[in-house]
Design an enzyme around this catalytic site. Structure first.
Site, PDB file in Angstrom:
ATOM      1  N   HIS A 195       0.929  -1.399   0.176  1.00  0.00           N
ATOM      2  CA  HIS A 195       0.077  -0.004  -0.030  1.00  0.00           C
ATOM      3  C   HIS A 195       1.167   1.182  -0.154  1.00  0.00           C
ATOM      4  CE1 HIS A 195      -3.603  -2.168   1.071  1.00  0.00           C
ATOM      5  NE2 HIS A 195      -2.923  -3.064   1.817  1.00  0.00           N
ATOM      6  N   ASP A 222       2.916  -6.905   1.561  1.00  0.00           N
ATOM      7  CA  ASP A 222       1.646  -6.239   1.938  1.00  0.00           C
ATOM      8  C   ASP A 222       2.111  -4.991   3.073  1.00  0.00           C
ATOM      9  OD1 ASP A 222      -1.000  -5.903   2.024  1.00  0.00           O
ATOM     10  OD2 ASP A 222      -1.590  -7.401   3.124  1.00  0.00           O
ATOM     11  N   GLY A 229      -2.643  -3.821   9.757  1.00  0.00           N
ATOM     12  CA  GLY A 229      -1.440  -3.679   8.902  1.00  0.00           C
ATOM     13  C   GLY A 229      -0.296  -3.195   9.353  1.00  0.00           C
TER      14      GLY A 229
END
Length: 416
Positions: free
Chosen positions: A64, A305, A324
């Site tokens: 991200h 990720d 996250g």
């Protein structure tokens, strides 16, 4: 014209299954010689690489970016610096920015704002408008804009929409990456359901939230025939379902994340909000099954990720924390120390699942480690200790459970 001579480096070649100690000559970004001994050109910078590891540049399947929309979490410049520091020469971004990458204009915006040539930044285009899972995006337009493939980064709950998307996207020839989770079955769970969640008093998320959705998706793939990449595999039962599907020759590939290989529910005794992940960390049995699946090739790739958050967003009770953690700078050294040094994975298997196989999952040729090939390489020192801190991390975000700890292993240099 830069000339680098790496003497007596351990060269890993996942494509040819090679693992040997040799000299490597890199001239102006090209591999010009690989031999037991190479005479140094007069202009060469000679490095004694005894004990160091050289392999193809690492490739991240999905991470991200904070920018655009959440620059306080992470900018593109900081993200690229973190990726390079972690040994990544290719970085694939999910469309979870604000606005989402669901149209050609946003793809062009990202391209125009990437300032450095390395690592190579590529992006997934959203499968649905706003990556919200409600309406199909303009897939044909996106496919022509230079995206690597289609992925929302979040589980799509509308199965009719998902089926139509798979049917429509089939002719476009782009990879499709899907995360599997039935959000109704998951409920308010924040860690894997089981004895550990009961003991810790945290709401449990049942493994069947993942496996039920995965089983339904595999049925769709078998019926429709569109190839799919399965993201964020986290349960032992998922591994079984994927192995069975591959035995039936379904066109699927799969990845798990680096933290699901390193940790399990027992690590949550600290209630560290940086361990709040999605999907949640599995049980010790899940972790063991994932490691075995990587060894067996049932899971082809390890994804990072990388998911940055600000200090304020993560400094909350565990159950309230957003899911996250960052990882681009930490994954290779921690995986090497905990899995390679322990004998759970071979060095070649780890490097393959972080480089050549992720490239194949993206339908891209892997970097070649051969004479007269472009030097897309990572040089790694598995013995180098360093403190994970705000001063040593290139990422703007600090949401990692290893903050303030000394770890061993660091990337020395990348070419690419």
């Amino acid at each position: 014209m830069p000339i680098d001579l790496l003497r007596q480096v351990r060269l890993l070649d996942p494509v040819r299954h090679g693992d040997r100690v040799t000299d490597v000559l890199i001239v102006d970004g090209w591999i010009r010689a690989i031999a037991p001994q190479i005479s140094a050109p007069a202009e060469a910078v000679v490095q004694d690489c005894t004990g160091l590891v050289l392999g193809p540049g690492l490739v991240d399947l999905y991470s991200h970016s904070g920018e655009p929309g959440f620059e306080s979490r992470e900018t593109l410049d900081a993200l690229m610096a973190a990726a390079a520091a972690g040994g990544f020469t290719r970085l694939t971004l999910l469309p979870t920015t604000s606005p989402a990458v669901d149209n050609a204009a946003m793809v062009q915006w990202l391209r125009s704002h990437v300032q450095l040539p390395t690592p190579q930044i590529q992006c997934w285009g959203a499968l649905t408008v706003g990556a919200a899972g409600q309406q199909m995006a303009e897939l044909a337009e996106l496919a022509e804009s230079g995206i690597v493939g289609f992925a929302d980064g979040m589980p799509i709950q509308n199965w009719g929409l998902l089926r139509r998307s798979l049917e429509y996207a089939q002719a476009l020839g782009k990879p499709i990456a899907l995360a599997c989770c039935d959000l109704q079955l998951r409920g308010n769970g924040v860690m894997r359901e089981g004895s550990d969640s009961i003991r810790m008093g945290l709401p449990g998320a049942s493994a069947i939230a993942e496996t039920a959705a995965l089983a339904a998706l595999l049925e769709c793939v078998e019926q429709i025939g569109t190839p799919v990449h399965l993201m964020r595999v986290s349960t032992a039962r998922s591994v079984e379902l994927i192995a069975q599907a591959k035995a039936r020759h379904l066109q699927i590939t799969a990845s798990t994340t680096w933290m699901h290989l390193l940790l399990n529910t027992q690590a949550l005794q600290s209630y560290d909000p940086n361990l709040r992940l999605e999907p949640p960390l599995g049980t010790p049995a899940d972790q063991a099954a994932l490691i075995q699946a990587v060894n067996d090739g049932v899971i082809e790739a390890i994804a990072i990720d990388h998911c940055p958050y600000t200090y304020e967003e993560k400094t909350v009770p565990f159950a309230e924390a957003p899911a996250g953690a960052i990882g681009l700078e930490l994954a290779l050294p921690l995986l090497w120390q905990h899995l390679v040094m322990s004998g759970k994975l071979s060095a070649l298997t780890l490097w393959r699942t972080l480089s050549s196989d992720p490239s194949r999952c993206l339908h891209q040729p892997p970097a070649a480690v051969e004479v007269d090939a472009i030097a897309e390489l990572t040089l790694f020192d598995p013995r180098h200790p360093w403190l994970v801190s705000g001063k040593t991390l290139k990422s703007l975000a600090r949401n990692t459970p290893w903050l303030g700890q000394e770890i061993v292993g660091r990337v020395i240099q990348t070419w690419g």
